[in-house]
Write a protein that holds these residues in place. Structure first.
Motif, PDB file in Angstrom:
ATOM      1  N   ALA A 433       0.869  -1.177   0.000  1.00 29.10           N
ATOM      2  CA  ALA A 433       0.000   0.000   0.000  1.00 29.10           C
ATOM      3  C   ALA A 433       0.900   1.220   0.000  1.00 29.10           C
ATOM      4  O   ALA A 433       1.875   1.281   0.756  1.00 29.10           O
ATOM      5  N   GLY A 434       0.594   2.174  -0.876  1.00 27.57           N
ATOM      6  CA  GLY A 434       1.482   3.332  -0.972  1.00 27.57           C
ATOM      7  C   GLY A 434       0.746   4.617  -1.277  1.00 27.57           C
ATOM      8  O   GLY A 434      -0.383   4.634  -1.768  1.00 27.57           O
ATOM      9  N   ILE A 435       1.441   5.733  -0.962  1.00 25.79           N
ATOM     10  CA  ILE A 435       0.970   7.078  -1.306  1.00 25.79           C
ATOM     11  C   ILE A 435       2.021   7.700  -2.210  1.00 25.79           C
ATOM     12  O   ILE A 435       3.198   7.777  -1.855  1.00 25.79           O
ATOM     13  N   VAL A 436       1.593   8.130  -3.396  1.00 25.44           N
ATOM     14  CA  VAL A 436       2.510   8.725  -4.355  1.00 25.44           C
ATOM     15  C   VAL A 436       2.433  10.240  -4.239  1.00 25.44           C
ATOM     16  O   VAL A 436       1.364  10.829  -4.390  1.00 25.44           O
ATOM     17  N   PHE A 437       3.573  10.869  -3.926  1.00 26.13           N
ATOM     18  CA  PHE A 437       3.625  12.322  -3.821  1.00 26.13           C
ATOM     19  C   PHE A 437       4.068  12.883  -5.167  1.00 26.13           C
ATOM     20  O   PHE A 437       5.244  13.086  -5.429  1.00 26.13           O
ATOM     21  N   ASP A 438       3.126  13.118  -6.020  1.00 28.51           N
ATOM     22  CA  ASP A 438       3.366  13.671  -7.343  1.00 28.51           C
ATOM     23  C   ASP A 438       2.623  14.994  -7.419  1.00 28.51           C
ATOM     24  O   ASP A 438       2.002  15.433  -6.433  1.00 28.51           O
ATOM     25  N   LYS A 439       2.655  15.608  -8.569  1.00 28.00           N
ATOM     26  CA  LYS A 439       1.873  16.835  -8.735  1.00 28.00           C
ATOM     27  C   LYS A 439       0.383  16.545  -8.569  1.00 28.00           C
ATOM     28  O   LYS A 439      -0.403  17.437  -8.240  1.00 28.00           O
ATOM     29  N   LYS A 440       0.019  15.284  -8.801  1.00 26.81           N
ATOM     30  CA  LYS A 440      -1.351  14.833  -8.550  1.00 26.81           C
ATOM     31  C   LYS A 440      -1.252  13.612  -7.636  1.00 26.81           C
ATOM     32  O   LYS A 440      -1.209  12.471  -8.096  1.00 26.81           O
ATOM     33  N   PRO A 441      -1.204  13.803  -6.319  1.00 32.06           N
ATOM     34  CA  PRO A 441      -0.982  12.694  -5.386  1.00 32.06           C
ATOM     35  C   PRO A 441      -2.129  11.669  -5.418  1.00 32.06           C
ATOM     36  O   PRO A 441      -3.279  12.032  -5.639  1.00 32.06           O
ATOM     37  N   TYR A 442      -1.757  10.418  -5.171  1.00 34.32           N
ATOM     38  CA  TYR A 442      -2.785   9.372  -5.180  1.00 34.32           C
ATOM     39  C   TYR A 442      -2.329   8.207  -4.303  1.00 34.32           C
ATOM     40  O   TYR A 442      -1.151   8.111  -3.910  1.00 34.32           O
ATOM     41  N   ILE A 443      -3.298   7.327  -4.004  1.00 36.14           N
ATOM     42  CA  ILE A 443      -3.052   6.121  -3.207  1.00 36.14           C
ATOM     43  C   ILE A 443      -3.172   4.907  -4.130  1.00 36.14           C
ATOM     44  O   ILE A 443      -4.062   4.840  -4.978  1.00 36.14           O
ATOM     45  N   ILE A 444      -2.272   3.953  -3.950  1.00 38.87           N
ATOM     46  CA  ILE A 444      -2.367   2.688  -4.671  1.00 38.87           C
ATOM     47  C   ILE A 444      -2.218   1.540  -3.675  1.00 38.87           C
ATOM     48  O   ILE A 444      -1.366   1.585  -2.782  1.00 38.87           O
ATOM     49  N   VAL A 445      -3.075   0.536  -3.808  1.00 33.82           N
ATOM     50  CA  VAL A 445      -3.029  -0.663  -2.960  1.00 33.82           C
ATOM     51  C   VAL A 445      -3.103  -1.891  -3.862  1.00 33.82           C
ATOM     52  O   VAL A 445      -3.978  -1.972  -4.734  1.00 33.82           O
ATOM     53  N   ILE A 446      -2.192  -2.841  -3.652  1.00 36.43           N
ATOM     54  CA  ILE A 446      -2.233  -4.113  -4.372  1.00 36.43           C
ATOM     55  C   ILE A 446      -2.090  -5.235  -3.346  1.00 36.43           C
ATOM     56  O   ILE A 446      -1.098  -5.304  -2.623  1.00 36.43           O
ATOM     57  N   LEU A 447      -3.107  -6.069  -3.258  1.00 33.69           N
ATOM     58  CA  LEU A 447      -3.074  -7.254  -2.399  1.00 33.69           C
ATOM     59  C   LEU A 447      -3.026  -8.475  -3.324  1.00 33.69           C
ATOM     60  O   LEU A 447      -3.755  -8.524  -4.322  1.00 33.69           O
ATOM     61  N   SER A 448      -2.188  -9.456  -2.999  1.00 35.82           N
ATOM     62  CA  SER A 448      -2.016 -10.529  -3.974  1.00 35.82           C
ATOM     63  C   SER A 448      -1.722 -11.880  -3.343  1.00 35.82           C
ATOM     64  O   SER A 448      -1.339 -11.987  -2.180  1.00 35.82           O
ATOM     65  N   GLU A 449      -1.886 -12.886  -4.185  1.00 32.88           N
ATOM     66  CA  GLU A 449      -1.445 -14.246  -3.892  1.00 32.88           C
ATOM     67  C   GLU A 449      -0.348 -14.623  -4.882  1.00 32.88           C
ATOM     68  O   GLU A 449      -0.254 -15.768  -5.327  1.00 32.88           O
ATOM     69  N   GLU A 450       0.499 -13.663  -5.214  1.00 29.46           N
ATOM     70  CA  GLU A 450       1.497 -13.833  -6.267  1.00 29.46           C
ATOM     71  C   GLU A 450       2.902 -14.101  -5.748  1.00 29.46           C
ATOM     72  O   GLU A 450       3.857 -14.088  -6.514  1.00 29.46           O
ATOM     73  N   ALA A 451       3.053 -14.315  -4.427  1.00 30.63           N
ATOM     74  CA  ALA A 451       4.404 -14.461  -3.884  1.00 30.63           C
ATOM     75  C   ALA A 451       5.113 -15.713  -4.397  1.00 30.63           C
ATOM     76  O   ALA A 451       6.326 -15.810  -4.310  1.00 30.63           O
ATOM     77  N   THR A 452       4.340 -16.646  -4.966  1.00 34.81           N
ATOM     78  CA  THR A 452       4.972 -17.834  -5.551  1.00 34.81           C
ATOM     79  C   THR A 452       5.354 -17.593  -7.015  1.00 34.81           C
ATOM     80  O   THR A 452       5.960 -18.446  -7.646  1.00 34.81           O
ATOM     81  N   ASN A 453       4.971 -16.422  -7.547  1.00 36.17           N
ATOM     82  CA  ASN A 453       5.298 -16.074  -8.922  1.00 36.17           C
ATOM     83  C   ASN A 453       6.296 -14.915  -8.929  1.00 36.17           C
ATOM     84  O   ASN A 453       6.863 -14.558  -7.894  1.00 36.17           O
ATOM     85  N   ASP A 454       6.470 -14.295 -10.071  1.00 36.89           N
ATOM     86  CA  ASP A 454       7.395 -13.152 -10.188  1.00 36.89           C
ATOM     87  C   ASP A 454       6.667 -11.884  -9.734  1.00 36.89           C
ATOM     88  O   ASP A 454       6.367 -10.999 -10.521  1.00 36.89           O
ATOM     89  N   TYR A 455       6.390 -11.803  -8.443  1.00 39.07           N
ATOM     90  CA  TYR A 455       5.564 -10.705  -7.947  1.00 39.07           C
ATOM     91  C   TYR A 455       6.223  -9.334  -8.066  1.00 39.07           C
ATOM     92  O   TYR A 455       5.534  -8.337  -8.249  1.00 39.07           O
ATOM     93  N   PRO A 456       7.572  -9.189  -7.978  1.00 31.80           N
ATOM     94  CA  PRO A 456       8.132  -7.842  -8.191  1.00 31.80           C
ATOM     95  C   PRO A 456       7.775  -7.281  -9.570  1.00 31.80           C
ATOM     96  O   PRO A 456       7.395  -6.106  -9.698  1.00 31.80           O
ATOM     97  N   THR A 457       7.877  -8.112 -10.611  1.00 34.91           N
ATOM     98  CA  THR A 457       7.532  -7.660 -11.965  1.00 34.91           C
ATOM     99  C   THR A 457       6.046  -7.347 -12.074  1.00 34.91           C
ATOM    100  O   THR A 457       5.657  -6.344 -12.702  1.00 34.91           O
TER     101      THR A 457
END
Length: 473
Positions: A433-457
């Motif tokens: 979960a993150g908050i992006v401090f850009d000229k247009k700030p926003y929140i992004i959340v990703i919950l997953s069951e991908e830890a057995t896959n290439d989750y960083p990509t």
């Protein structure tokens, strides 16, 4: 002289009388016909024989001296019954023939329909018949058939010459629809602007040899629009019989300038990749959101540490110890620091605090579980509250600094602008979960069951897609 003659006559007369009186007459004869018929497996009612010994004094029944006999009616054919009697060293016998007959015809049954519509007699593939006899058993191999212009006659006879027959009517009239099936997947995801390679269909017809040339495809011209499209493949044979099959094509476009089309494209893209994720986005300066499976519940793991850090900075005296515990729990996700912090806060206070902020699933797995469940909407709620604290509280910059780190930071891609993040990792689960401090700030959340896959990509891929969504708004 006369006396002697008279005596001699009397002597002869006595002898003759004695012979007449002592004479024995024995009779042995068959009752009924010498040849009898009986049906297979029926009980044979035998009339038997008559056996007697008679004198002038009367007759005696000798039937007890007759041998037993039995007729086996389970086998077709002749049974010879010999009735035998032995009496006073003398033998008598008589013979009867019993013919066991089978008069039940075989049962013959069509395989398939009794009326069939065909292209031609030559092309008809006969499914055949079955024939079963009460005595001979399966006699299908003995079936004979005669094919005429409009029917087939099947006939079979059993070993007793009992016959049965059945007809199948042949009508030269093609009423069978062509067979059509998809090649490839029934659902396809397609990116607008790229070449669409239609996998096509397989077709087959019972009569039309050129059926593959008659397939028509609809809606291919609609694949230049974002959305769900139905491609219909239709084929009609030479007799006018039609059949069709459908394929669903989801078209997505990340070059679109339309926000709703971009969101829809993101839905299709995630599904096309098979990502096992839930995604949430919300703009912090505009009323725009994007959700994908936002209510699916996950074990939250270390994401709960965001709530503990917020509580400490908003409700506790910020001693050096408290600050250090929060820093370690957030920046390097230390479980020992987090658990010590929760013991200072009290798990009931932390649970009530989360509900006060507006979360639904806050430490709901009992007092022995310090992590518990969550979903996208809960994490959006935490991040919104965190953003307001960072912007409006004097200690906000300090708390913010703990969230700005590269520890398991997979929301970041390329030269990504400054943002805060918190990850959770447990077993096959990985969340951010993150908050992006850009000229247009926003929140992004990703919950997953991908830890057995290439989750960083996967996380970088989705984070980049959400970044461009925010830029479009």
């Amino acid at each position: 002289m006369k006396i002697r003659y008279v005596l001699r006559i009397l002597y002869v007369a006595c002898i003759i009388c004695t012979m007449i009186i002592c004479q024995i007459n024995i009779s042995f004869s068959m009752l009924g016909n010498t040849i009898d018929d009986v049906l297979l497996n029926e009980v044979y009612e035998d009339r038997g024989v008559e056996a007697k010994k008679c004198t002038v004094f009367g007759c005696e029944n000798l039937i007890s001296y007759v041998d037993d006999y039995k007729v086996d009616t389970s086998i077709v054919g002749e049974n010879r019954i010999e009735y035998r009697m032995k009496y006073k060293k003398l033998d008598w016998s008589v013979e009867r023939i019993v013919r066991v007959k089978d008069n039940i015809p075989p049962e013959i049954s069509l395989i398939g329909d009794d009326v069939v519509y065909i292209c031609s007699i030559a092309s008809f593939k006969d499914p055949g018949v079955t024939a079963v006899d009460n005595y001979d058993g399966d006699i299908t191999s003995k079936v004979k058939k005669v094919i005429n212009d409009d029917y087939i006659r099947y006939e079979v006879s059993d070993s007793s010459n009992n016959s049965s027959f059945v007809y199948r009517k042949l009508v030269i009239d093609d009423r069978t629809r062509p067979i059509i099936s998809l090649k490839g997947a029934s659902v396809i995801y397609h990116e607008k602007g790229t070449s669409f390679k239609d996998p096509g269909v397989n077709v087959k017809d019972n009569c039309d040899e050129k059926i593959h040339e008659k397939v028509k495809v609809s809606s291919l011209d609609q694949l230049n629009k974002v959305g769900k499209h139905e491609i219909v493949y239709t084929v009609t044979d030479v007799a006018g019989n039609s059949n069709s099959v459908k394929r669903i094509v989801y078209v997505y476009d990340f070059k679109t300038k339309n926000v709703e089309e971009y969101k829809q494209s993101l839905d299709y893209y995630i599904a096309s990749k098979g990502y096992q994720v839930s995604v949430g986005y919300t703009s912090l300066d505009k009323n725009e959101t994007y959700y994908y499976k936002e209510k699916k519940i996950y074990y939250g793991a270390s994401l709960i540490k965001t709530l503990a850090g917020l509580y400490a900075y908003e409700n506790m005296t910020l001693t050096d110890e408290v600050k250090q515990l929060v820093k370690e729990a957030i920046s390097v996700s230390s479980n020992s620091s987090y658990k010590k912090l929760v013991s200072m806060i009290g798990i009931d206070h932390l649970r009530s605090y989360g509900k006060m902020i507006g979360a639904t699933h806050v430490l709901t797995r009992g007092d022995d579980d310090f992590f518990a469940n969550t979903h996208v909407l809960d994490q959006i709620t935490y991040m919104k509250y965190l953003y307001q604290f960072v912007v409006n509280n004097a200690n906000g910059e300090e708390l913010k600094s703990y969230f700005i780190n590269d520890h398991y930071n997979y929301l970041r891609f390329g030269e990504f602008p400054l943002f805060m993040h918190k990850y959770g990792y447990f077993g096959k689960l990985f969340h951010e979960a993150g908050i992006v401090f850009d000229k247009k700030p926003y929140i992004i959340v990703i919950l997953s069951e991908e830890a057995t896959n290439d989750y960083p990509t996967i996380f970088r891929d989705l984070s980049e897609k959400v970044y461009y969504l925010n830029d479009l708004i």
